[in-house]
Write a protein that holds these residues in place. Structure first.
Motif, PDB file in Angstrom:
ATOM      1  N   ARG A 223     -11.414  -4.647   3.128  1.00  0.00           N
ATOM      2  CA  ARG A 223     -10.705  -4.717   4.412  1.00  0.00           C
ATOM      3  C   ARG A 223     -11.211  -5.919   5.180  1.00  0.00           C
ATOM      4  O   ARG A 223     -12.405  -6.009   5.507  1.00  0.00           O
ATOM      5  CB  ARG A 223     -10.930  -3.442   5.222  1.00  0.00           C
TER       6      ARG A 223
ATOM      7  N   ARG B  89     -20.084  -3.125   5.202  1.00  0.00           N
ATOM      8  CA  ARG B  89     -19.733  -4.304   6.003  1.00  0.00           C
ATOM      9  C   ARG B  89     -20.640  -5.476   5.641  1.00  0.00           C
ATOM     10  O   ARG B  89     -21.875  -5.328   5.601  1.00  0.00           O
ATOM     11  CB  ARG B  89     -19.862  -3.991   7.493  1.00  0.00           C
TER      12      ARG B  89
ATOM     13  N   THR C 173      -5.826  -6.124   3.479  1.00  0.00           N
ATOM     14  CA  THR C 173      -6.330  -4.850   2.975  1.00  0.00           C
ATOM     15  C   THR C 173      -5.999  -4.737   1.492  1.00  0.00           C
ATOM     16  O   THR C 173      -4.861  -4.972   1.078  1.00  0.00           O
ATOM     17  CB  THR C 173      -5.707  -3.657   3.722  1.00  0.00           C
TER      18      THR C 173
ATOM     19  N   MET D 136       0.847  -1.198   0.000  1.00  0.00           N
ATOM     20  CA  MET D 136       0.000   0.000   0.000  1.00  0.00           C
ATOM     21  C   MET D 136       0.879   1.243   0.000  1.00  0.00           C
ATOM     22  O   MET D 136       1.781   1.366   0.818  1.00  0.00           O
ATOM     23  CB  MET D 136      -0.910  -0.008   1.229  1.00  0.00           C
TER      24      MET D 136
ATOM     25  N   MET E 274      -6.417  -1.904  -1.526  1.00  0.00           N
ATOM     26  CA  MET E 274      -6.773  -0.525  -1.829  1.00  0.00           C
ATOM     27  C   MET E 274      -7.292  -0.416  -3.265  1.00  0.00           C
ATOM     28  O   MET E 274      -7.017  -1.284  -4.099  1.00  0.00           O
ATOM     29  CB  MET E 274      -5.561   0.392  -1.641  1.00  0.00           C
TER      30      MET E 274
ATOM     31  N   GLU F  74     -10.587  -8.190   8.617  1.00  0.00           N
ATOM     32  CA  GLU F  74      -9.937  -8.125   9.924  1.00  0.00           C
ATOM     33  C   GLU F  74     -10.344  -9.315  10.781  1.00  0.00           C
ATOM     34  O   GLU F  74     -11.532  -9.524  11.042  1.00  0.00           O
ATOM     35  CB  GLU F  74     -10.319  -6.825  10.634  1.00  0.00           C
TER      36      GLU F  74
ATOM     37  N   THR G   3     -10.282   5.144   1.248  1.00  0.00           N
ATOM     38  CA  THR G   3     -11.009   4.028   1.832  1.00  0.00           C
ATOM     39  C   THR G   3     -10.586   2.736   1.137  1.00  0.00           C
ATOM     40  O   THR G   3     -10.562   2.682  -0.103  1.00  0.00           O
ATOM     41  CB  THR G   3     -12.525   4.232   1.650  1.00  0.00           C
ATOM     42  N   PRO G   4     -10.264   1.684   1.895  1.00  0.00           N
ATOM     43  CA  PRO G   4      -9.897   0.421   1.251  1.00  0.00           C
ATOM     44  C   PRO G   4     -11.026  -0.126   0.391  1.00  0.00           C
ATOM     45  O   PRO G   4     -12.214   0.032   0.719  1.00  0.00           O
ATOM     46  CB  PRO G   4      -9.622  -0.512   2.440  1.00  0.00           C
TER      47      PRO G   4
ATOM     48  N   THR H 194     -15.236  -5.819   5.079  1.00  0.00           N
ATOM     49  CA  THR H 194     -15.839  -4.584   4.586  1.00  0.00           C
ATOM     50  C   THR H 194     -15.407  -4.397   3.141  1.00  0.00           C
ATOM     51  O   THR H 194     -14.213  -4.399   2.833  1.00  0.00           O
ATOM     52  CB  THR H 194     -15.402  -3.377   5.433  1.00  0.00           C
TER      53      THR H 194
ATOM     54  N   ASP I  80      -6.209 -11.307   8.025  1.00  0.00           N
ATOM     55  CA  ASP I  80      -6.148  -9.847   7.950  1.00  0.00           C
ATOM     56  C   ASP I  80      -5.622  -9.480   6.574  1.00  0.00           C
ATOM     57  O   ASP I  80      -4.539  -9.935   6.177  1.00  0.00           O
ATOM     58  CB  ASP I  80      -5.215  -9.267   9.015  1.00  0.00           C
TER      59      ASP I  80
ATOM     60  N   THR J 210      -9.356  -2.722  -9.791  1.00  0.00           N
ATOM     61  CA  THR J 210      -9.015  -3.394  -8.534  1.00  0.00           C
ATOM     62  C   THR J 210      -9.297  -4.880  -8.707  1.00  0.00           C
ATOM     63  O   THR J 210     -10.413  -5.266  -9.049  1.00  0.00           O
ATOM     64  CB  THR J 210      -9.859  -2.841  -7.374  1.00  0.00           C
TER      65      THR J 210
ATOM     66  N   ASP K 180      -5.439  -1.717  -6.530  1.00  0.00           N
ATOM     67  CA  ASP K 180      -4.492  -2.790  -6.216  1.00  0.00           C
ATOM     68  C   ASP K 180      -4.778  -4.028  -7.061  1.00  0.00           C
ATOM     69  O   ASP K 180      -5.924  -4.318  -7.404  1.00  0.00           O
ATOM     70  CB  ASP K 180      -4.587  -3.196  -4.733  1.00  0.00           C
TER      71      ASP K 180
END
Length: 252
Positions: free
Chosen positions: A13, A74, A33, A1, A35, A15, A9-10, A69, A31, A198, A38
């Motif tokens: 995401r 979410r 992320t 990143m 972006m 987690e 904002t990703p 999310t 976990d 993305t 990406d």
């Protein structure tokens, strides 16, 4: 990143996400992320949880712990949230999943007309735009059974693009193809990547990962073991399991 992307904002995401099939834990404490813009390649041995991970991102599979999310929404039991995410996330599977009784054009216009409420003419114009993009506009009037596997998979990509997704997920999109058809699909995906889409791609195609990915994620036994930019992933892996995997797939 990158530093520039840190303020945005990703796109995705995840987690502390875990998932079980009965007593068997298929994903453990994920976990991750991603972006906007990406290009993430997920690799690992069979049974490592790669496809389950990507299917959780648009709720084709439910996770039991942690949070996912997508594009600021979410994923939970709220069906409106699930529908909202699926409108923004395109997915291409191992199998093409085209409707055999519909023409290629009809396959590509079905979702925009029913979900996006587009007019027939607008949906057809968009479909032809993306069929040109995947280099098979001349197949629009044919049926899936009249196309090669590589052509059908490119139709599947075009069909997803017709929904104007913000994120594209690919679950081993070349694994069901004959070797000579793999390149045409990977070339199509490379074009998408170069345009800034993305992308999260589960694949065994390590050449594609080297050429296209911003980051390569290696999974084993339901966990993310290592993630690095391609140069570091292939030339300086740290975890012994990653090294063994690369030795096996690249023949080091």
């Amino acid at each position: 990143m990158t530093a520039a992307s840190a303020t945005r904002t990703p796109a995705i995401r995840i987690e502390g996400m875990s998932k079980w099939y009965g007593a068997f834990q298929v994903l453990a404490d994920i976990d991750l992320t991603v972006m906007p813009g990406d290009r993430l390649v997920v690799c690992g041995p069979s049974g490592s949880g790669k496809s389950t991970l990507i299917r959780c991102i648009n709720r084709l599979e439910e996770h039991q712990e942690g949070t996912i999310t997508v594009d600021g929404i979410r994923l939970d039991e709220n069906t409106r949230n699930i529908d909202a995410v699926r409108k923004e996330v395109g997915m291409v599977f191992q199998q093409f999943n085209l409707f055999p009784h519909l023409t290629i054009l009809e396959n590509c216009t079905l979702a925009p007309r029913t979900v996006r409420r587009m007019s027939k003419s607008d949906a057809e114009a968009r479909a032809m735009h993306y069929l040109h993009k995947v280099r098979i506009p001349e197949q629009a009037g044919k049926y899936p059974g009249q196309l090669s596997g590589g052509q059908q998979q490119r139709v599947a990509i075009a069909r997803s693009l017709c929904m104007d997704p913000r994120i594209m997920l690919f679950d081993e999109p070349t694994s069901a193809l004959d070797p000579e058809m793999i390149k045409e699909v990977l070339d199509t995906m490379t074009d998408l990547a170069q345009e800034g889409m993305t992308m999260v791609v589960v694949t065994h195609e390590m050449g594609f990962a080297r050429r296209v990915a911003d980051r390569v994620v290696f999974m084993d036994r339901g966990r993310i073991v290592e993630q690095k930019p391609p140069e570091d992933f292939f030339n300086a892996p740290e975890h012994p399991r990653t090294k063994l995997f690369l030795d096996q797939v690249l023949g080091h």
